[in-house]
Design a protein around this motif. Structure first.
Motif, PDB file in Angstrom:
ATOM      1  N   PRO A  96     -56.275 144.721 -41.633  1.00  0.00           N
ATOM      2  CA  PRO A  96     -57.473 145.431 -41.182  1.00  0.00           C
ATOM      3  C   PRO A  96     -58.363 145.780 -42.366  1.00  0.00           C
ATOM      4  O   PRO A  96     -57.885 146.185 -43.424  1.00  0.00           O
ATOM      5  CB  PRO A  96     -56.910 146.686 -40.502  1.00  0.00           C
ATOM      6  CG  PRO A  96     -55.519 146.823 -41.034  1.00  0.00           C
ATOM      7  CD  PRO A  96     -55.033 145.455 -41.366  1.00  0.00           C
ATOM      8  N   GLN A  97     -59.664 145.621 -42.190  1.00  0.00           N
ATOM      9  CA  GLN A  97     -60.602 145.891 -43.271  1.00  0.00           C
ATOM     10  C   GLN A  97     -60.618 147.388 -43.597  1.00  0.00           C
ATOM     11  O   GLN A  97     -60.522 148.231 -42.704  1.00  0.00           O
ATOM     12  CB  GLN A  97     -62.003 145.418 -42.895  1.00  0.00           C
ATOM     13  CG  GLN A  97     -62.107 143.904 -42.756  1.00  0.00           C
ATOM     14  CD  GLN A  97     -61.726 143.165 -44.027  1.00  0.00           C
ATOM     15  OE1 GLN A  97     -62.340 143.355 -45.075  1.00  0.00           O
ATOM     16  NE2 GLN A  97     -60.709 142.308 -43.942  1.00  0.00           N
TER      17      GLN A  97
ATOM     18  N   MET B  50     -48.938 141.537 -32.372  1.00  0.00           N
ATOM     19  CA  MET B  50     -49.354 142.920 -32.584  1.00  0.00           C
ATOM     20  C   MET B  50     -50.830 142.915 -32.938  1.00  0.00           C
ATOM     21  O   MET B  50     -51.379 141.907 -33.383  1.00  0.00           O
ATOM     22  CB  MET B  50     -48.504 143.604 -33.668  1.00  0.00           C
ATOM     23  CG  MET B  50     -48.489 142.932 -35.009  1.00  0.00           C
ATOM     24  SD  MET B  50     -47.336 143.756 -36.158  1.00  0.00           S
ATOM     25  CE  MET B  50     -47.770 142.911 -37.693  1.00  0.00           C
ATOM     26  N   GLU B  51     -51.492 144.073 -32.721  1.00  0.00           N
ATOM     27  CA  GLU B  51     -52.939 144.132 -32.943  1.00  0.00           C
ATOM     28  C   GLU B  51     -53.374 145.570 -33.192  1.00  0.00           C
ATOM     29  O   GLU B  51     -52.890 146.499 -32.540  1.00  0.00           O
ATOM     30  CB  GLU B  51     -53.682 143.584 -31.723  1.00  0.00           C
ATOM     31  CG  GLU B  51     -55.166 143.378 -31.925  1.00  0.00           C
ATOM     32  CD  GLU B  51     -55.460 142.303 -32.964  1.00  0.00           C
ATOM     33  OE1 GLU B  51     -56.284 142.582 -33.866  1.00  0.00           O
ATOM     34  OE2 GLU B  51     -54.869 141.213 -32.882  1.00  0.00           O
ATOM     35  N   PHE B  52     -54.300 145.751 -34.153  1.00  0.00           N
ATOM     36  CA  PHE B  52     -54.859 147.064 -34.436  1.00  0.00           C
ATOM     37  C   PHE B  52     -56.025 147.369 -33.503  1.00  0.00           C
ATOM     38  O   PHE B  52     -56.750 146.467 -33.071  1.00  0.00           O
ATOM     39  CB  PHE B  52     -55.350 147.142 -35.885  1.00  0.00           C
ATOM     40  CG  PHE B  52     -54.245 147.303 -36.886  1.00  0.00           C
ATOM     41  CD1 PHE B  52     -53.673 148.541 -37.111  1.00  0.00           C
ATOM     42  CD2 PHE B  52     -53.767 146.206 -37.585  1.00  0.00           C
ATOM     43  CE1 PHE B  52     -52.641 148.694 -38.028  1.00  0.00           C
ATOM     44  CE2 PHE B  52     -52.734 146.340 -38.505  1.00  0.00           C
ATOM     45  CZ  PHE B  52     -52.172 147.590 -38.725  1.00  0.00           C
ATOM     46  N   GLY B  53     -56.224 148.670 -33.219  1.00  0.00           N
ATOM     47  CA  GLY B  53     -57.345 149.083 -32.397  1.00  0.00           C
ATOM     48  C   GLY B  53     -57.586 150.574 -32.508  1.00  0.00           C
ATOM     49  O   GLY B  53     -56.906 151.284 -33.259  1.00  0.00           O
ATOM     50  N   GLY B  54     -58.572 151.048 -31.735  1.00  0.00           N
ATOM     51  CA  GLY B  54     -58.932 152.456 -31.787  1.00  0.00           C
ATOM     52  C   GLY B  54     -59.851 152.751 -32.952  1.00  0.00           C
ATOM     53  O   GLY B  54     -60.226 151.871 -33.731  1.00  0.00           O
TER      54      GLY B  54
ATOM     55  N   ILE C 136     -50.553 148.223 -31.824  1.00  0.00           N
ATOM     56  CA  ILE C 136     -49.742 147.958 -30.650  1.00  0.00           C
ATOM     57  C   ILE C 136     -48.947 146.684 -30.901  1.00  0.00           C
ATOM     58  O   ILE C 136     -49.446 145.723 -31.485  1.00  0.00           O
ATOM     59  CB  ILE C 136     -50.600 147.846 -29.370  1.00  0.00           C
ATOM     60  CG1 ILE C 136     -49.702 147.797 -28.124  1.00  0.00           C
ATOM     61  CG2 ILE C 136     -51.562 146.669 -29.421  1.00  0.00           C
ATOM     62  CD1 ILE C 136     -50.446 148.010 -26.812  1.00  0.00           C
ATOM     63  N   ALA C 137     -47.669 146.700 -30.492  1.00  0.00           N
ATOM     64  CA  ALA C 137     -46.767 145.575 -30.743  1.00  0.00           C
ATOM     65  C   ALA C 137     -45.804 145.439 -29.574  1.00  0.00           C
ATOM     66  O   ALA C 137     -45.542 146.406 -28.848  1.00  0.00           O
ATOM     67  CB  ALA C 137     -46.002 145.785 -32.050  1.00  0.00           C
ATOM     68  N   GLY C 138     -45.254 144.226 -29.396  1.00  0.00           N
ATOM     69  CA  GLY C 138     -44.361 143.999 -28.266  1.00  0.00           C
ATOM     70  C   GLY C 138     -43.185 143.123 -28.623  1.00  0.00           C
ATOM     71  O   GLY C 138     -43.253 142.287 -29.526  1.00  0.00           O
ATOM     72  N   GLY C 139     -42.075 143.316 -27.895  1.00  0.00           N
ATOM     73  CA  GLY C 139     -40.871 142.512 -28.080  1.00  0.00           C
ATOM     74  C   GLY C 139     -40.663 141.584 -26.896  1.00  0.00           C
ATOM     75  O   GLY C 139     -40.438 142.051 -25.774  1.00  0.00           O
TER      76      GLY C 139
ATOM     77  N   VAL D  13     -46.709 151.623 -29.399  1.00  0.00           N
ATOM     78  CA  VAL D  13     -47.884 151.910 -30.213  1.00  0.00           C
ATOM     79  C   VAL D  13     -47.449 152.746 -31.409  1.00  0.00           C
ATOM     80  O   VAL D  13     -46.698 153.716 -31.263  1.00  0.00           O
ATOM     81  CB  VAL D  13     -48.971 152.646 -29.407  1.00  0.00           C
ATOM     82  CG1 VAL D  13     -50.115 153.078 -30.315  1.00  0.00           C
ATOM     83  CG2 VAL D  13     -49.507 151.755 -28.292  1.00  0.00           C
ATOM     84  N   PHE D  14     -47.942 152.347 -32.571  1.00  0.00           N
ATOM     85  CA  PHE D  14     -47.653 153.042 -33.822  1.00  0.00           C
ATOM     86  C   PHE D  14     -48.954 153.589 -34.403  1.00  0.00           C
ATOM     87  O   PHE D  14     -50.010 152.960 -34.274  1.00  0.00           O
ATOM     88  CB  PHE D  14     -47.014 152.097 -34.839  1.00  0.00           C
ATOM     89  CG  PHE D  14     -45.734 151.450 -34.364  1.00  0.00           C
ATOM     90  CD1 PHE D  14     -44.511 152.004 -34.691  1.00  0.00           C
ATOM     91  CD2 PHE D  14     -45.770 150.298 -33.592  1.00  0.00           C
ATOM     92  CE1 PHE D  14     -43.322 151.413 -34.265  1.00  0.00           C
ATOM     93  CE2 PHE D  14     -44.587 149.695 -33.160  1.00  0.00           C
ATOM     94  CZ  PHE D  14     -43.369 150.261 -33.494  1.00  0.00           C
ATOM     95  N   GLU D  15     -48.850 154.735 -35.054  1.00  0.00           N
ATOM     96  CA  GLU D  15     -49.997 155.300 -35.765  1.00  0.00           C
ATOM     97  C   GLU D  15     -49.861 154.989 -37.251  1.00  0.00           C
ATOM     98  O   GLU D  15     -48.777 155.125 -37.828  1.00  0.00           O
ATOM     99  CB  GLU D  15     -50.062 156.817 -35.565  1.00  0.00           C
ATOM    100  CG  GLU D  15     -51.239 157.468 -36.284  1.00  0.00           C
ATOM    101  CD  GLU D  15     -51.265 158.972 -36.124  1.00  0.00           C
ATOM    102  OE1 GLU D  15     -52.253 159.602 -36.563  1.00  0.00           O
ATOM    103  OE2 GLU D  15     -50.296 159.531 -35.558  1.00  0.00           O
TER     104      GLU D  15
END
Length: 356
Positions: free
Chosen positions: A251-252, A307-311, A318-321, A329-331
């Motif tokens: 992420p930038q 997985m992908e960043f957002g907000g 957010i990531a998935g198995g 979701v991780f902060e």
């Protein structure tokens, strides 16, 4: 603010989740059945309520959907992918770029923003050739991502089957043509790439490594800066042979997170705490062109494919198995040097994400 997030899958559905950072909570708000393995999602750059997915099947298909403000989707168009297993797609302003994994076929299809007749005819088609030393995974070309360079009219295609990232530009007629490549060590299997400043970072799936290349404009050739394992201490054999690097994100920098970091997902870790998300520092002058290991976060996910960043300011990951652990979701904490889990939900076979 409650965020709506689309979830691609290795099931037959695309899910819509509502993420409330204040609670914090993840809730399933909508599901739409679209067909076999809609594993990747990309938004229309002119209208983010229009989303494209590829169905990973032998007679590949591309599906277009229109989403409302609540995250409810409806199919508005379908078209053949002109190949097998379209696992990678990219929407440009007037074209949808498709990477057909199993058939090694690159296709560009014209698109509009009209809900009726959104797909046109193929405008470019390229059949990639080649193979690698891994007889099980590299018997032919396997494009695994199509991504646009952030500042150039150039599309990159990491080709897991031939150990190169192909560089494509438009010719005088507007068709996409191959004009160069980034080469990797034999058998490494490039999967996904990320950019920062003038450096290209690549997640090498088959050897679970990350490479950094100085990446000048064409016709100049890229230069290898560094190559490191994705994990400090991989599991011992035979489990180590099953480990596969997957996503790579950078992420930038922004006001909340001024220091850049790479985030890399690993798959198939035998630990009961799940797969590792590796946090790395990018190559820089100060580091002598070397990638640094910052942290490793256990995700409690099995086969962490996407997985992908957002907000706001990309605070949330957010990531998935695919094989277990659902979606989490991780902060980003400590300026992005670490991750803290804040919400989870059980969901079948999540593979990718799109923040609406």
């Amino acid at each position: 603010m409650v965020y709506r997030i689309l979830v691609a899958s290795y099931a037959n559905e695309i899910y819509t989740l509502a993420f409330d950072p204040e609670a914090p909570s993840l809730k399933l708000v909508s599901t739409i059945t679209v067909g076999h393995h809609p594993s990747w999602l990309t938004p229309h750059p002119k209208d983010r309520s229009i989303v494209f997915t590829g169905l990973e099947q032998s007679d590949g298909k591309i599906v277009a959907l229109k989403y409302d403000a609540e995250g409810r989707g409806a199919v508005i168009g379908e078209t053949p992918s002109e190949g097998a297993d379209p696992c990678a797609i990219l929407a440009l302003e007037t074209e949808l770029i498709i990477g057909n994994y199993s058939s090694g076929r690159f296709v560009a299809v014209s698109i509009t923003t009209e809900t009726s007749g959104i797909f046109g005819s193929p405008s470019s088609t390229i059949q990639f050739d080649g193979m690698g030393p891994n007889k099980e995974r590299q018997e032919a070309s396997h494009p695994h991502q199509v991504i646009q360079h952030p500042t150039r009219d150039e599309v990159l295609v990491p080709d897991l089957g031939t150990d190169q990232t192909r560089r494509l530009v438009r010719d005088a007629s507007g068709k996409w043509v191959e004009r160069g490549a980034v080469s990797y060590k034999a058998g490494s299997g490039p999967r996904h790439v990320a950019f920062y400043e003038d450096v290209l970072y690549t997640a090498l799936e088959l050897t679970s490594e990350v490479s950094a290349h100085r990446f000048p404009p064409l016709p100049s050739e890229p230069t290898l800066l560094d190559l490191i394992p994705t994990m400090r201490t991989p599991p011992p054999p035979p489990a180590s042979a099953e480990m596969l690097a997957a996503e790579i994100l950078l992420p930038q920098p922004n006001a909340s997170f001024p220091t850049p970091y790479l985030y890399v997902s690993n798959r198939n870790d035998p630990s009961p705490e799940g797969d590792i998300i590796s946090i790395l520092s990018p190559a820089s002058e100060a580091s002598g062109g070397k990638i640094g290991c910052v942290a490793e976060v256990r995700s409690h996910l099995k086969h962490l494919r996407g997985m992908e960043f957002g907000g706001a300011d990309g605070r949330w990951l957010i990531a998935g198995g695919v094989f277990g652990g659902g979606v989490r979701v991780f902060e980003r904490v400590d300026g992005g040097r670490d991750l803290k889990e804040v919400a989870e939900i059980a969901l079948a076979a999540p593979t990718g994400f799109l923040w609406l």
